[in-house]
Design a protein around this motif. Structure first.
Motif, PDB file in Angstrom:
ATOM      1  N   TYR A  27       0.860  -1.184   0.000  1.00 56.26           N
ATOM      2  CA  TYR A  27       0.000   0.000   0.000  1.00 56.26           C
ATOM      3  C   TYR A  27       0.895   1.232   0.000  1.00 56.26           C
ATOM      4  CZ  TYR A  27      -3.490   3.419   1.477  1.00 56.26           C
ATOM      5  OH  TYR A  27      -4.312   4.518   1.564  1.00 56.26           O
ATOM      6  N   ASP A  79      -3.558  -0.615  -3.893  1.00 60.71           N
ATOM      7  CA  ASP A  79      -2.663  -0.457  -5.048  1.00 60.71           C
ATOM      8  C   ASP A  79      -2.443  -1.745  -5.826  1.00 60.71           C
ATOM      9  OD1 ASP A  79      -2.077   2.321  -4.901  1.00 60.71           O
ATOM     10  OD2 ASP A  79      -0.675   1.956  -3.251  1.00 60.71           O
ATOM     11  N   TRP A 124      -8.436  -1.711   2.463  1.00 55.21           N
ATOM     12  CA  TRP A 124      -7.773  -0.815   1.505  1.00 55.21           C
ATOM     13  C   TRP A 124      -6.302  -0.569   1.811  1.00 55.21           C
ATOM     14  CZ3 TRP A 124     -10.323   1.173   5.706  1.00 55.21           C
ATOM     15  CH2 TRP A 124      -9.699   2.211   6.409  1.00 55.21           C
ATOM     16  N   ASP A 125      -5.915  -0.570   3.102  1.00 60.96           N
ATOM     17  CA  ASP A 125      -4.523  -0.289   3.440  1.00 60.96           C
ATOM     18  C   ASP A 125      -3.611  -1.486   3.173  1.00 60.96           C
ATOM     19  OD1 ASP A 125      -6.149  -1.258   5.591  1.00 60.96           O
ATOM     20  OD2 ASP A 125      -4.523  -0.930   7.001  1.00 60.96           O
TER      21      ASP A 125
END
Length: 344
Positions: free
Chosen positions: A88, A136, A131-132
């Motif tokens: 991330y 990406d 998400w963390d």
């Protein structure tokens, strides 16, 4: 995602979802480069210790290097091959550290920043789909062709984000994957950390791709959690990689990693977390605290602590539970060798 976080009213809750230097037996402080290198080079182990506290010797292959991406993320390079774990890098703001958490924060990736850090990865290992840890990964997979190893939920989220399904290997825990040349990945069934109410943050799994690509952080359920043991050749090192501060004791028992990247807890929901984990791992030679930083600050700045994490107390627990282990508190800007001492 922080293990004590449970924002009220968050849509997530209803969905389906390297420091410069090292010191022996204590946390290495954030030192200037020269002083830290000296500290790392002069540390020596105790003259004697009891058999139960004796860590596994740490191999130091010259070709191995490790870089901390903050949160739980790592880049491991061995003999020209790159493995990423929970990379991330974009680290966008959600209000999590400002007391104004917004579960509707849109997902985004900074392509230039990602390209600057990831190189040409062969593998991307994903612990879980918050998400963390995963934000990406779709971009990395699409632009590099790297194989992604993760849960079924990770698979479905990536496919919905335009990743070739053939690039994603679904695992459950217990698999030992041989990628040739001495690079092996053992998948370890694990657990996500919990908040003060003993509840998981954004739990749930996906059994099919969502109807539309994930757009906000609320579109990313945990999807179960994995850990990984990455071994780089017969000479090591072997690194145990965690994405959250809990674990399955029976699955971790006997792994005996050289390096243990251990997530720092934000609470006490897990009974005897540090002693049980280090005992299960046979007291690794090097323990590296992770997931203690504010992951909404850029990687260009020194790591700033998450105020909910008591890093000092964690280090003290490691010291008591495994006094012969060397503790390395990592820094974003440092490249480490296979023994987690700074290179160069």
């Amino acid at each position: 995602m922080r293990d004590n976080e449970n924002p009220q009213g968050s849509p997530l809750l209803g969905r389906r979802t390297v420091l410069r230097g090292a010191a022996l037996g204590t946390a290495a402080p954030l030192l200037p480069a020269a002083a830290a290198t000296a500290a790392g080079s002069t540390a020596t182990p105790p003259a004697a210790h009891t058999p139960e506290s004796t860590p596994t010797p740490t191999p130091t292959p010259a070709s191995a290097s490790l870089r901390w991406f903050g949160t739980a993320g790592w880049r491991i390079d061995v003999d020209g091959r790159t493995v990423l774990f929970d990379p991330y890098l974009t680290r966008f703001r959600t209000g999590l550290f400002d007391g104004a958490f917004d579960a509707g924060t849109e997902l985004r990736t900074d392509p230039d920043l990602v390209r600057e850090h990831v190189g040409h990865p062969e593998l991307v290992l994903v612990s879980h789909a918050h998400w963390d840890h995963i934000a990406d990964v779709p971009h990395i997979a699409r632009t590099t062709g790297a194989r992604v190893v993760g849960t079924e939920t990770t698979y479905h989220l990536l496919v919905a984000s335009g990743v070739d399904p053939g690039q994603v290997s679904v695992v459950k825990g217990g698999e030992v994957l041989d990628f040739g040349g001495g690079l092996t990945v053992e998948v370890v069934a694990s657990l996500h950390s919990r908040n003060k109410k003993y509840s998981y943050f954004a739990p749930g799994t996906l059994h099919a791709p969502p109807a539309t690509p994930p757009r906000t952080i609320s579109d990313l359920p945990e999807g179960d959690t994995l850990a990984f043991l990455v071994t780089a050749g017969s000479g090591g090192p072997s690194a145990f990689l965690m994405g959250a501060s809990d674990f399955c004791e029976r699955a971790a028992r006997g792994l005996r990693p050289d390096l243990a990247m251990v997530a720092v807890p934000a609470g006490t929901a897990t009974h005897d977390y540090v002693p049980r984990l280090l005992r299960a791992l046979d007291r690794p030679g090097v323990v590296v605290p992770v997931h203690w930083d504010n992951f909404e600050e850029p990687l260009t700045a020194p790591p700033r602590r998450d105020p909910s994490m008591d890093l000092d107390a964690f280090v003290a627990q490691v010291r008591r539970s495994s006094p012969a282990s060397r503790i390395v508190v990592p820094d974003y800007r440092t490249v480490y060798g296979g023994d987690m001492r700074p290179l160069g």
